[in-house]
Design an enzyme around this catalytic site. Sequence first.
Site, PDB file in Angstrom:
ATOM      1  N   SER A   1      -1.559  23.610  -8.166  1.00  0.00           N
ATOM      2  CA  SER A   1      -0.502  24.493  -7.672  1.00  0.00           C
ATOM      3  C   SER A   1       0.449  24.844  -8.820  1.00  0.00           C
ATOM      4  CB  SER A   1       0.297  23.793  -6.569  1.00  0.00           C
ATOM      5  OG  SER A   1      -0.511  23.541  -5.445  1.00  0.00           O
TER       6      SER A   1
ATOM      7  N   ARG B   1      -5.936  19.180   4.034  1.00  0.00           N
ATOM      8  CA  ARG B   1      -4.596  18.837   3.568  1.00  0.00           C
ATOM      9  C   ARG B   1      -3.828  18.158   4.691  1.00  0.00           C
ATOM     10  NH1 ARG B   1       0.407  21.112   4.035  1.00  0.00           N
ATOM     11  NH2 ARG B   1       1.863  20.786   2.313  1.00  0.00           N
TER      12      ARG B   1
ATOM     13  N   LYS C   1       5.322  23.899   3.533  1.00  0.00           N
ATOM     14  CA  LYS C   1       5.584  22.881   2.518  1.00  0.00           C
ATOM     15  C   LYS C   1       7.082  22.670   2.358  1.00  0.00           C
ATOM     16  CE  LYS C   1       1.442  23.457  -0.330  1.00  0.00           C
ATOM     17  NZ  LYS C   1       0.946  23.665  -1.712  1.00  0.00           N
TER      18      LYS C   1
END
Length: 338
Positions: free
Chosen positions: A240, A172, A269
């Site tokens: 998600s 990621r 995030k």
Amino acid sequence: MNKIYRIIDANINRVSEGLRVLEDIARFIYDNSNLSSTLREIRHSVRKSFNDSNLLYYRNSINDCGLKISQNTIIDKKETLENLIYANFKRVEEGLRSIEENLKILGKYSESKKYEFLRFKTYELEKSFLIKKFFPHTDIYGILCENLSLGRNNIQIAKEMIKAGIKIIQYREKHKSKLEKYKECKIIRTLTKNNDVFFIVNDDVDIALSVKADGIHIGQEDMPIKEVKKLAPNMIIGLSTHNENQAKEAVKNGADYIGAGPIFKTNTKKNIEKSEGLNYLKWVSENISIPYVAIGGIKESNILEVKKNGGRCFAMISEIVSAKNIAEKIKNIRKILS
């Protein structure tokens, strides 16, 4: 005609037993309720599509010459899970063909066509079972994040995660160029494949396909699951989710697993949608049939609370990649979980 009933009876048993082996693999190894349910339905159809008292009446298992032959051969030896799956699909398919053909001799043409349908259904199921990957049954879902890794790059962190026994790693990176991400993913794919570790790429479907990753993880604002599945039919797709409606939609649209969170406040995030945290996780554990990963602010200090509220697989970013000794960190986390 009594010998024909013996053939059909033997093959109904053979097919049902083979399906049961596959059903148990889908249920207990892959934790795939949809696949397990499909196999169960086929197994019941095999038993019910031709139900005749002559099957049991003409059975003669004790005097079956095939028993002695089977006991004196090692040709059916299996050394891997893939061998076991392949062998049982062949047993099922061959058995269905035998039932189908012998029913025609008895004049049971309509029943024969039912077994023909089941045979073709099994062919397609075999393809998805052997080619399609399944979310691994594991405790820690490792996520790479270079800017939190104390100066270590993603390759180094991936190596340390693998050495520590993590069985699933997600790549990621939001701020690197496509070329940088591709080069790193190619190396990490080789590392994970050589060490039997599941590799998932976040967001970048094209990179996931080009490096032959095991899966792709997407967010609520990314490409729809159905479109991703068209591009990558043999990869697992994760989504998600932050609330009950999103979780239900994920299952409806064919997600293979979901991320559930954030469980706690997280700085990893930005601008993430709010979630009911532990309450949402508990709801997921009680209502969602596909695998799920708890994520968001999970640390060594609170992971037991997450487990008590239904957590089974735990995604931790900063807690792991920021650890000076990743192997020791994983060891401590697993000690708490056990």
